[in-house]
Design an enzyme around this catalytic site. Structure first.
Site, PDB file in Angstrom:
ATOM      1  N   ARG A 123      -5.823  -2.904  -0.553  1.00  0.00           N
ATOM      2  CA  ARG A 123      -7.476  -2.334  -0.307  1.00  0.00           C
ATOM      3  C   ARG A 123      -7.472  -0.839  -0.009  1.00  0.00           C
ATOM      4  O   ARG A 123      -8.306  -0.199  -0.334  1.00  0.00           O
ATOM      5  CB  ARG A 123      -7.845  -2.958   1.052  1.00  0.00           C
ATOM      6  CG  ARG A 123      -9.320  -2.799   1.352  1.00  0.00           C
ATOM      7  CD  ARG A 123      -9.705  -3.554   2.554  1.00  0.00           C
ATOM      8  NE  ARG A 123     -10.964  -3.499   2.841  1.00  0.00           N
ATOM      9  CZ  ARG A 123     -11.643  -3.542   4.038  1.00  0.00           C
ATOM     10  NH1 ARG A 123     -10.833  -4.080   5.022  1.00  0.00           N
ATOM     11  NH2 ARG A 123     -12.844  -3.217   4.166  1.00  0.00           N
ATOM     12  N   HIS A 127      -9.929   1.938  -1.719  1.00  0.00           N
ATOM     13  CA  HIS A 127     -10.846   2.774  -0.805  1.00  0.00           C
ATOM     14  C   HIS A 127     -10.408   4.281  -0.831  1.00  0.00           C
ATOM     15  O   HIS A 127     -11.403   5.082  -0.636  1.00  0.00           O
ATOM     16  CB  HIS A 127     -10.548   2.344   0.600  1.00  0.00           C
ATOM     17  CG  HIS A 127     -11.533   1.104   0.900  1.00  0.00           C
ATOM     18  ND1 HIS A 127     -12.395   0.944   2.025  1.00  0.00           N
ATOM     19  CD2 HIS A 127     -11.572  -0.038   0.418  1.00  0.00           C
ATOM     20  CE1 HIS A 127     -12.845  -0.253   1.820  1.00  0.00           C
ATOM     21  NE2 HIS A 127     -12.409  -0.991   0.963  1.00  0.00           N
ATOM     22  N   ASN A 155     -14.604   1.734   6.578  1.00  0.00           N
ATOM     23  CA  ASN A 155     -13.113   2.073   6.685  1.00  0.00           C
ATOM     24  C   ASN A 155     -12.465   1.525   7.850  1.00  0.00           C
ATOM     25  O   ASN A 155     -11.320   1.508   8.047  1.00  0.00           O
ATOM     26  CB  ASN A 155     -12.735   3.414   6.114  1.00  0.00           C
ATOM     27  CG  ASN A 155     -12.935   3.463   4.553  1.00  0.00           C
ATOM     28  OD1 ASN A 155     -12.850   2.541   3.839  1.00  0.00           O
ATOM     29  ND2 ASN A 155     -13.137   4.812   3.931  1.00  0.00           N
ATOM     30  N   HIS A 255      -8.957  -9.844  -4.882  1.00  0.00           N
ATOM     31  CA  HIS A 255      -9.370 -10.711  -3.727  1.00  0.00           C
ATOM     32  C   HIS A 255      -8.724 -11.974  -3.614  1.00  0.00           C
ATOM     33  O   HIS A 255      -8.691 -12.858  -2.698  1.00  0.00           O
ATOM     34  CB  HIS A 255     -10.786 -10.957  -3.834  1.00  0.00           C
ATOM     35  CG  HIS A 255     -11.839  -9.933  -3.476  1.00  0.00           C
ATOM     36  ND1 HIS A 255     -13.081  -9.791  -3.457  1.00  0.00           N
ATOM     37  CD2 HIS A 255     -11.499  -8.587  -2.929  1.00  0.00           C
ATOM     38  CE1 HIS A 255     -13.696  -8.482  -3.151  1.00  0.00           C
ATOM     39  NE2 HIS A 255     -12.626  -7.871  -2.869  1.00  0.00           N
TER      40      HIS A 255
END
Length: 392
Positions: A123, A127, A155, A255
């Site tokens: 993740r 990001h 975040n 995911h």
């Protein structure tokens, strides 16, 4: 005695006969559309030189245009590939030969001690790369002069294990080869290794990125997909990074590991519509279980659920199979199972894990190259959470 006839004046053509009749142009010789002008040295004074034959000028012109077109194409191609050409798989072979060995050892130890590390780092990778490119800007800590990316609202929930594993790798590398390996390359390499460690594919990675000079919380909004975005919005977001629908769906399969906080999908669980308490696209038993789990999410914002309820710690195609059975946690995930643009891909990856692994690997490599900084466009930080020079 017969007088000689006067000779008629010979008319001179504006376009002399072609010296090579077999090569004559089939185009008409009147009003030629393209001519190359030149001055013959013998008639330079009066500057009344007939233009060259059309059949000669056209080949010259076409060759000139072809040359310039080739030159322009070469220049554009050079600019597009300039960054990628500086990134190579063996970038650190001479300057830090133990680079990949150290990464491999640290991520193994960290994942065994904290099994959420793989999902947290993956993740973190997304990001970082989706905002300013893969330049480790997500790792910068805020200071009195600047609110950094990691403190933007989307975040704040990033798990600490992702930051921790990068810090551990950087510390080990600075002891072995100080000032050589960028934090951006560490994040890319650690993500790849952790995915492989939990069952995912091992894909090629190129190195040589530099760490960015900028990290602003204000730059995050609009660059990361949110759970409440429509599928069309998410498709457009990925298209802005030159990622097509197929690549977006392949990447969404990440995911299959990790979790999401209840607040990100609570709108599907409570007071969904006047006729249904929860989203009817949920599997009914799954919805009831989630309603119990997230009942007090407003009092406890950290309440969360696994993205893949069946195999939450394994990187496999169960995520796509879950979508077919109404077990998609986030609204954006479940939307892919019914939308005509994405459903065929969901069905494909649900049936063929190898195909998904291959497509996912190519998409991950493409993301890792997006807007990568090289040369003077970045630096190699001494610490991953701070620029080498204080930014005010």
């Amino acid at each position: 005695m017969r007088r000689p006839r006067p000779q008629r004046p010979v008319k001179q053509s504006l376009f002399p006969s072609h010296p090579f009749p077999s090569c004559k142009s089939s185009l008409p010789l009147h009003n030629p559309p393209f001519l190359l002008t030149f001055t013959h040295p013998q008639t330079q004074k009066n500057n009344k030189v007939p233009p060259p034959p059309l059949s000669l000028s056209l080949p010259i012109l076409s060759q000139t245009m072809a040359f310039h077109s080739l030159l322009l194409f070469s220049l554009i191609f050079s600019l597009l590939t300039q960054t990628h050409s500086r990134l190579t798989p063996n970038y650190y072979d001479k300057t830090c030969p133990d680079f990949e060995k150290i990464v491999r050892q640290v991520v193994t130890d960290k994942q065994l001690a904290s099994p959420t590390t793989a999902a947290a780092t993956l993740r973190l990778f997304f990001h970082d790369c989706m905002v300013e490119g893969c330049d480790a800007s997500i790792l910068i800590a805020s200071n009195a002069f600047n609110k950094a990316e990691r403190d933007s609202d989307i975040n704040v929930s990033l798990a600490g294990d992702g930051f921790d594993v990068i810090t551990r790798i950087k510390t080990n590398l600075e002891l072995t080869c100080p000032g050589i390996v960028s934090c951006a390359d560490i994040l890319v390499a650690a993500t790849r290794n952790l995915i492989n460690m939990v069952g995912g594919p091992y894909y090629p990675v190129r190195f040589g990125r530099k760490d960015g000079f900028v990290s602003r919380a204000g730059a995050v909004e609009g660059n990361l997909a949110r759970a409440n975005m429509s599928l069309s919005q998410i498709i457009n977001l990925f298209a802005g990074r030159r990622l097509n629908v197929q690549e977006m769906v392949a990447l969404a399969g990440s995911h299959t590991i990790g979790f999401s906080h209840c607040k990100e999908f609570s709108n599907r669980l409570f007071k969904f519509s006047p006729t249904s308490e929860y989203d009817p696209s949920y599997n009914p038993k799954f919805a009831e279980g989630l309603r119990k789990l997230c009942a007090n999410y407003t009092q406890d914002p950290q309440m969360s659920a696994f993205n893949d309820v069946m195999t939450p710690g394994k990187f496999d195609n169960m995520y796509f199979r879950n979508l077919q059975r109404g077990l998609g946690l986030l609204p954006s995930d479940q939307a892919m199972a019914v939308d005509r643009r994405t459903r065929p891909l969901v069905d494909l990856y649900a049936a063929n894990q190898t195909r998904w692994f291959n497509d996912f690997s190519r998409a991950m490599e493409k993301v890792s190259l997006y807007n990568a900084k090289t040369g003077r466009k970045g630096e190699v930080r001494r610490r991953c959470d701070a620029f080498n020079n204080l930014k005010t």
